[in-house]
Write a protein that holds these residues in place. Structure first.
Motif, PDB file in Angstrom:
ATOM      1  N   VAL A 144      65.042  41.210  49.358  1.00 29.12           N
ATOM      2  CA  VAL A 144      66.441  41.161  48.729  1.00 29.12           C
ATOM      3  C   VAL A 144      67.647  41.110  49.551  1.00 29.12           C
ATOM      4  CG1 VAL A 144      68.144  42.477  47.058  1.00 29.12           C
ATOM      5  CG2 VAL A 144      65.472  42.837  46.866  1.00 29.12           C
ATOM      6  N   LYS A 145      68.579  40.093  49.274  1.00 32.51           N
ATOM      7  CA  LYS A 145      69.654  39.660  50.314  1.00 32.51           C
ATOM      8  C   LYS A 145      71.149  40.391  49.939  1.00 32.51           C
ATOM      9  CE  LYS A 145      66.380  36.594  51.120  1.00 32.51           C
ATOM     10  NZ  LYS A 145      65.427  36.262  50.168  1.00 32.51           N
ATOM     11  N   LEU A 159      79.457  42.066  47.554  1.00 32.02           N
ATOM     12  CA  LEU A 159      79.954  41.331  46.435  1.00 32.02           C
ATOM     13  C   LEU A 159      78.728  41.057  45.504  1.00 32.02           C
ATOM     14  CD1 LEU A 159      81.863  38.871  48.474  1.00 32.02           C
ATOM     15  CD2 LEU A 159      82.640  40.953  47.377  1.00 32.02           C
ATOM     16  N   TYR A 160      77.430  41.120  46.036  1.00 33.48           N
ATOM     17  CA  TYR A 160      76.143  40.851  45.291  1.00 33.48           C
ATOM     18  C   TYR A 160      75.066  40.689  45.896  1.00 33.48           C
ATOM     19  CZ  TYR A 160      73.571  38.294  41.548  1.00 33.48           C
ATOM     20  OH  TYR A 160      72.511  38.000  40.678  1.00 33.48           O
ATOM     21  N   PHE A 161      73.873  41.138  45.070  1.00 33.23           N
ATOM     22  CA  PHE A 161      72.529  41.403  45.651  1.00 33.23           C
ATOM     23  C   PHE A 161      71.826  40.269  44.962  1.00 33.23           C
ATOM     24  CE2 PHE A 161      74.512  45.520  46.287  1.00 33.23           C
ATOM     25  CZ  PHE A 161      74.238  45.800  47.555  1.00 33.23           C
ATOM     26  N   ARG A 163      67.750  38.170  44.840  1.00 28.89           N
ATOM     27  CA  ARG A 163      66.413  37.622  45.529  1.00 28.89           C
ATOM     28  C   ARG A 163      66.305  36.170  46.155  1.00 28.89           C
ATOM     29  NH1 ARG A 163      62.822  41.747  44.349  1.00 28.89           N
ATOM     30  NH2 ARG A 163      63.497  42.979  42.553  1.00 28.89           N
ATOM     31  N   ALA A 164      67.619  35.597  45.619  1.00 35.26           N
ATOM     32  CA  ALA A 164      67.436  33.963  46.266  1.00 35.26           C
ATOM     33  C   ALA A 164      68.027  34.023  47.755  1.00 35.26           C
ATOM     34  CB  ALA A 164      68.538  33.193  45.713  1.00 35.26           C
ATOM     35  N   THR A 165      68.035  33.063  48.225  1.00 36.45           N
ATOM     36  CA  THR A 165      68.510  32.882  49.596  1.00 36.45           C
ATOM     37  C   THR A 165      69.865  32.688  49.668  1.00 36.45           C
ATOM     38  OG1 THR A 165      66.370  31.843  50.173  1.00 36.45           O
ATOM     39  CG2 THR A 165      68.140  31.345  51.912  1.00 36.45           C
ATOM     40  N   ALA A 166      70.716  33.623  50.099  1.00 40.65           N
ATOM     41  CA  ALA A 166      72.312  33.398  49.981  1.00 40.65           C
ATOM     42  C   ALA A 166      72.977  34.409  50.961  1.00 40.65           C
ATOM     43  CB  ALA A 166      72.419  33.816  48.442  1.00 40.65           C
ATOM     44  N   PRO A 167      74.020  34.142  51.521  1.00 36.79           N
ATOM     45  CA  PRO A 167      74.882  32.856  50.837  1.00 36.79           C
ATOM     46  C   PRO A 167      74.365  31.506  51.872  1.00 36.79           C
ATOM     47  CG  PRO A 167      76.039  34.214  52.432  1.00 36.79           C
ATOM     48  CD  PRO A 167      74.725  35.130  52.271  1.00 36.79           C
ATOM     49  N   TYR A 168      74.845  30.546  51.090  1.00 42.46           N
ATOM     50  CA  TYR A 168      74.799  29.212  51.668  1.00 42.46           C
ATOM     51  C   TYR A 168      75.140  28.972  52.831  1.00 42.46           C
ATOM     52  CZ  TYR A 168      74.249  24.339  51.768  1.00 42.46           C
ATOM     53  OH  TYR A 168      73.776  22.839  52.146  1.00 42.46           O
ATOM     54  N   GLY A 169      74.437  27.902  53.728  1.00 44.44           N
ATOM     55  CA  GLY A 169      75.116  27.660  54.834  1.00 44.44           C
ATOM     56  C   GLY A 169      74.990  28.409  56.291  1.00 44.44           C
ATOM     57  N   GLU A 170      75.567  28.106  57.369  1.00 42.39           N
ATOM     58  CA  GLU A 170      75.306  28.743  58.554  1.00 42.39           C
ATOM     59  C   GLU A 170      75.590  30.177  58.704  1.00 42.39           C
ATOM     60  OE1 GLU A 170      73.467  27.278  61.139  1.00 42.39           O
ATOM     61  OE2 GLU A 170      73.271  25.805  59.847  1.00 42.39           O
ATOM     62  N   GLY A 171      74.885  30.920  59.179  1.00 49.05           N
ATOM     63  CA  GLY A 171      75.351  32.472  59.408  1.00 49.05           C
ATOM     64  C   GLY A 171      74.072  33.447  59.145  1.00 49.05           C
ATOM     65  N   GLU A 202      67.781  39.934  37.792  1.00 46.76           N
ATOM     66  CA  GLU A 202      67.367  39.830  39.101  1.00 46.76           C
ATOM     67  C   GLU A 202      66.526  40.793  39.515  1.00 46.76           C
ATOM     68  OE1 GLU A 202      68.016  37.981  42.091  1.00 46.76           O
ATOM     69  OE2 GLU A 202      70.093  37.412  41.905  1.00 46.76           O
ATOM     70  N   LYS A 203      66.366  41.846  38.398  1.00 50.55           N
ATOM     71  CA  LYS A 203      65.284  43.120  38.620  1.00 50.55           C
ATOM     72  C   LYS A 203      65.685  43.744  39.760  1.00 50.55           C
ATOM     73  CE  LYS A 203      61.231  41.391  35.898  1.00 50.55           C
ATOM     74  NZ  LYS A 203      61.995  40.278  35.737  1.00 50.55           N
TER      75      LYS A 203
END
Length: 247
Positions: A144-145, A159-161, A163-171, A202-203
């Motif tokens: 969980v991200k 701000l959010y949790f 199971r997807a790959t997030a946040p998008y972009g470099e870092g 998202e469970k």
């Protein structure tokens, strides 16, 4: 902020590893190892919240405290709320730390770190995250991200949790660790809320708090404690603890 109360929910009804809290690790039940780690954190009294007399007996035999709760709780949060009301009806403890009962190798310093954000009265809950280092974990839905805004070095407002790959972009990406420190009034409010749409999608139980407008801050720690869910995890935990004892 008064002394926190640390509660460890535990039940026998795990499907992948039956009787998990009583699994032997280095001659003691797993739940006793978790209790010891929580005691070593040194932030307040520790008790196990369980519906199983066998778990309560194992803990008290080791010198710990246990409180028996109902068997029909939907989550560990509901279980610890019943336990804190039984243990502290006078309301002396205004912070409740929820340590999962399947983390026998958790670092006591991480447990202690979890309460730091609650010194800010704007924060309702605090939790832990660790930077994801392994590439395969970035796309693993079981990891969980946390998506957050940094408020100070090593601390984020969540701000959010997902199971997807997030946040998008470099870092960096941050792995959420399911250990929580609740302001007691926030815990009471949380368990009184119905499951939220994003929580169900998202469970992820913590999304209920965010959807209700509650503030969750996350502290960055060095690593993710091993959660024991399978026989393989149990073997790994046995190896880690055996190595520590011989170090």
């Amino acid at each position: 902020m008064s002394d926190p109360l640390v509660l460890i929910p535990a039940r026998l009804a795990a499907t992948r590893l039956p009787n998990k809290p009583l699994a032997d690790i280095a001659g003691e039940p797993m739940i006793v190892h978790v209790w010891r780690r929580a005691m070593e954190a040194g932030i307040g009294p520790v008790a196990i919240a369980t519906d199983a007399p066998e778990i309560a007996e194992a803990v008290t035999r080791a010198g710990g405290q246990a409180v028996l709760t109902r068997a029909d709780h939907a989550s560990g949060s509901d279980r610890i709320f019943e336990a804190v009301e039984k243990l502290d009806p006078e309301g002396r403890h205004d912070v409740v730390v929820n340590v999962q009962g399947d983390l026998p190798t958790v670092d006591p310093r991480a447990i202690a770190a979890s309460i730091a954000p609650l010194s800010d009265p704007a924060v309702d809950l605090a939790t832990l995250v660790a930077m994801i280092e392994r590439e395969e974990e970035k796309t693993n839905p079981n990891v969980v991200k946390m998506i957050g805004s940094e408020v100070s070095p090593g601390r984020f407002r969540a701000l959010y949790f997902t199971r997807a790959t997030a946040p998008y972009g470099e870092g960096p990406l941050y792995h959420h660790i399911g250990l929580y420190a609740y302001r007691r009034k926030a815990l009471q409010r949380f368990v009184g809320l119905p499951p939220s749409p994003l929580e169900l999608r998202e469970k992820l139980e913590q999304l209920r708090a965010l959807e209700a407008g509650m503030r969750i801050d996350a502290v960055v720690v060095d690593d993710v404690p091993l959660g024991v869910d399978t026989p393989h995890d149990l073997d790994r935990a046995r190896g880690i603890i055996a190595a520590r004892r011989t170090a």
